[in-house]
Design an enzyme around this catalytic site. Sequence first.
Site, PDB file in Angstrom:
ATOM      1  N   ASN A  48       0.501  -1.535  -0.354  1.00 10.44           N
ATOM      2  CA  ASN A  48       0.129  -0.111  -0.089  1.00 10.44           C
ATOM      3  C   ASN A  48       0.442   1.169  -0.012  1.00 10.44           C
ATOM      4  O   ASN A  48       2.394   1.466   1.159  1.00 10.44           O
ATOM      5  CB  ASN A  48      -0.689   0.301   1.086  1.00 10.44           C
ATOM      6  CG  ASN A  48      -0.457  -0.205   2.747  1.00 10.44           C
ATOM      7  OD1 ASN A  48       0.518  -0.813   2.420  1.00 10.44           O
ATOM      8  ND2 ASN A  48      -0.788   0.885   3.481  1.00 10.44           N
ATOM      9  N   ILE A  49       0.414   1.712  -0.949  1.00  6.77           N
ATOM     10  CA  ILE A  49       1.329   2.966  -1.071  1.00  6.77           C
ATOM     11  C   ILE A  49       0.050   4.635  -0.675  1.00  6.77           C
ATOM     12  O   ILE A  49      -1.004   4.904  -1.385  1.00  6.77           O
ATOM     13  CB  ILE A  49       2.163   3.554  -2.089  1.00  6.77           C
ATOM     14  CG1 ILE A  49       2.807   2.654  -3.091  1.00  6.77           C
ATOM     15  CG2 ILE A  49       2.259   5.227  -2.679  1.00  6.77           C
ATOM     16  CD1 ILE A  49       4.071   2.291  -2.203  1.00  6.77           C
ATOM     17  N   GLU A  50       0.284   5.084  -0.016  1.00  8.51           N
ATOM     18  CA  GLU A  50      -0.855   6.083   0.700  1.00  8.51           C
ATOM     19  C   GLU A  50      -0.070   7.533   0.231  1.00  8.51           C
ATOM     20  O   GLU A  50       1.276   8.175  -0.371  1.00  8.51           O
ATOM     21  CB  GLU A  50      -0.341   6.123   2.263  1.00  8.51           C
ATOM     22  CG  GLU A  50      -0.903   4.698   2.894  1.00  8.51           C
ATOM     23  CD  GLU A  50      -1.158   4.798   4.325  1.00  8.51           C
ATOM     24  OE1 GLU A  50      -0.372   6.039   5.552  1.00  8.51           O
ATOM     25  OE2 GLU A  50      -1.717   4.429   4.622  1.00  8.51           O
ATOM     26  N   CYS A  86      -3.953   0.720  -2.698  1.00  6.53           N
ATOM     27  CA  CYS A  86      -3.883  -0.406  -2.066  1.00  6.53           C
ATOM     28  C   CYS A  86      -2.874  -1.839  -2.362  1.00  6.53           C
ATOM     29  O   CYS A  86      -2.737  -1.831  -4.097  1.00  6.53           O
ATOM     30  CB  CYS A  86      -5.328  -1.649  -1.172  1.00  6.53           C
ATOM     31  SG  CYS A  86      -6.605  -0.430  -0.627  1.00  6.53           S
ATOM     32  N   GLU A 143      -3.055  -4.859  -2.981  1.00 11.61           N
ATOM     33  CA  GLU A 143      -3.724  -5.483  -3.386  1.00 11.61           C
ATOM     34  C   GLU A 143      -3.580  -5.412  -4.705  1.00 11.61           C
ATOM     35  O   GLU A 143      -3.375  -5.724  -6.381  1.00 11.61           O
ATOM     36  CB  GLU A 143      -5.433  -6.528  -2.753  1.00 11.61           C
ATOM     37  CG  GLU A 143      -5.020  -6.799  -2.007  1.00 11.61           C
ATOM     38  CD  GLU A 143      -5.214  -5.924  -0.888  1.00 11.61           C
ATOM     39  OE1 GLU A 143      -5.068  -5.236  -0.994  1.00 11.61           O
ATOM     40  OE2 GLU A 143      -6.333  -6.607   0.300  1.00 11.61           O
ATOM     41  N   CYS A 202     -10.707  -4.395   0.906  1.00 12.31           N
ATOM     42  CA  CYS A 202     -11.585  -3.710   0.711  1.00 12.31           C
ATOM     43  C   CYS A 202     -12.579  -3.812  -0.545  1.00 12.31           C
ATOM     44  O   CYS A 202     -11.416  -4.929  -1.578  1.00 12.31           O
ATOM     45  CB  CYS A 202     -11.060  -2.035   0.519  1.00 12.31           C
ATOM     46  SG  CYS A 202     -10.210  -1.908  -1.205  1.00 12.31           S
ATOM     47  N   CYS A 211     -10.580  -2.855  -4.232  1.00 16.34           N
ATOM     48  CA  CYS A 211     -10.103  -4.711  -4.809  1.00 16.34           C
ATOM     49  C   CYS A 211     -10.898  -5.262  -5.299  1.00 16.34           C
ATOM     50  O   CYS A 211      -9.508  -6.145  -6.499  1.00 16.34           O
ATOM     51  CB  CYS A 211      -8.845  -4.248  -3.653  1.00 16.34           C
ATOM     52  SG  CYS A 211      -7.866  -2.798  -3.275  1.00 16.34           S
TER      53      CYS A 211
HETATM   54  N1  THU Z   1      -4.892  -0.652   2.429  1.00 15.02           N
HETATM   55  C1  THU Z   1      -4.695  -2.378   1.981  1.00 15.02           C
HETATM   56  O1  THU Z   1      -3.378  -2.056   1.461  1.00 15.02           O
HETATM   57  N2  THU Z   1      -5.394  -3.158   1.433  1.00 15.02           N
HETATM   58  C2  THU Z   1      -7.176  -3.269   1.515  1.00 15.02           C
HETATM   59  O2  THU Z   1      -7.796  -4.422   1.297  1.00 15.02           O
HETATM   60  C3  THU Z   1      -7.337  -2.444   2.552  1.00 15.02           C
HETATM   61  C4  THU Z   1      -6.524  -1.554   2.758  1.00 15.02           C
HETATM   62  C5  THU Z   1      -4.347  -0.071   3.159  1.00 15.02           C
HETATM   63  C6  THU Z   1      -4.990   1.176   2.615  1.00 15.02           C
HETATM   64  C7  THU Z   1      -4.458   2.144   3.510  1.00 15.02           C
HETATM   65  O3  THU Z   1      -3.122   2.362   3.390  1.00 15.02           O
HETATM   66  C8  THU Z   1      -4.213   1.150   4.989  1.00 15.02           C
HETATM   67  O4  THU Z   1      -4.107  -0.043   4.287  1.00 15.02           O
HETATM   68  C9  THU Z   1      -5.013   1.475   5.970  1.00 15.02           C
HETATM   69  O5  THU Z   1      -6.828   1.918   5.177  1.00 15.02           O
END
Ligand code: THU
Length: 133
Positions: free
Chosen positions: A38-40, A49, A51, A85, A88
């Site tokens: 995950n890259i915010e 996300c 995935e 989520c 994804c």
């Molecule tokens: N996130 C994912 O990478 N995959 C998911 O299926 C749900 C959430 C990440 C997004 C964000 O960076 C962090 O988790 C918190 O929501």
Amino acid sequence: MLLDAAQAARENSYSPYSRFKVGAAVLTDDGKIFSGTNIENSSYGLTVCAERNAIFAAASAGHRKFKALALITQKLKGQKFNSPCGACRQVMSEFLSPDTPIYIAVLDGNKRTAYCKKLSELMPFPFDKFTEK
Ligand code: THU
């Protein structure tokens, strides 16, 4: 194996806002593994996300068929595992067939526990405007 790749990718998570690291990996039909994390972003909604990053990395390399997907997160109190989520799940449904195994693992310290669900269990009614059912 696939979960090791997901776990390694998780180490590269850029998640300074949520501090929640996620790693994912997909296995192509010809046996290659692509991973993502995950890259915010400071503009929160731009976060992608793990995935989707894994699937898009594989698709960008030309792959369209997949045998399995794995993801891994830390174990949260009161939760057995973290399922992917909705966004994804829809992206998974584009490339993965309904019976594809989705391995969902949690890390509790060094202890890794994995669960397995079929994509059809996670996403029974994906949006698909091109296929007549
Ligand atoms: N996130 C994912 O990478 N995959 C998911 O299926 C749900 C959430 C990440 C997004 C964000 O960076 C962090 O988790 C918190 O929501």
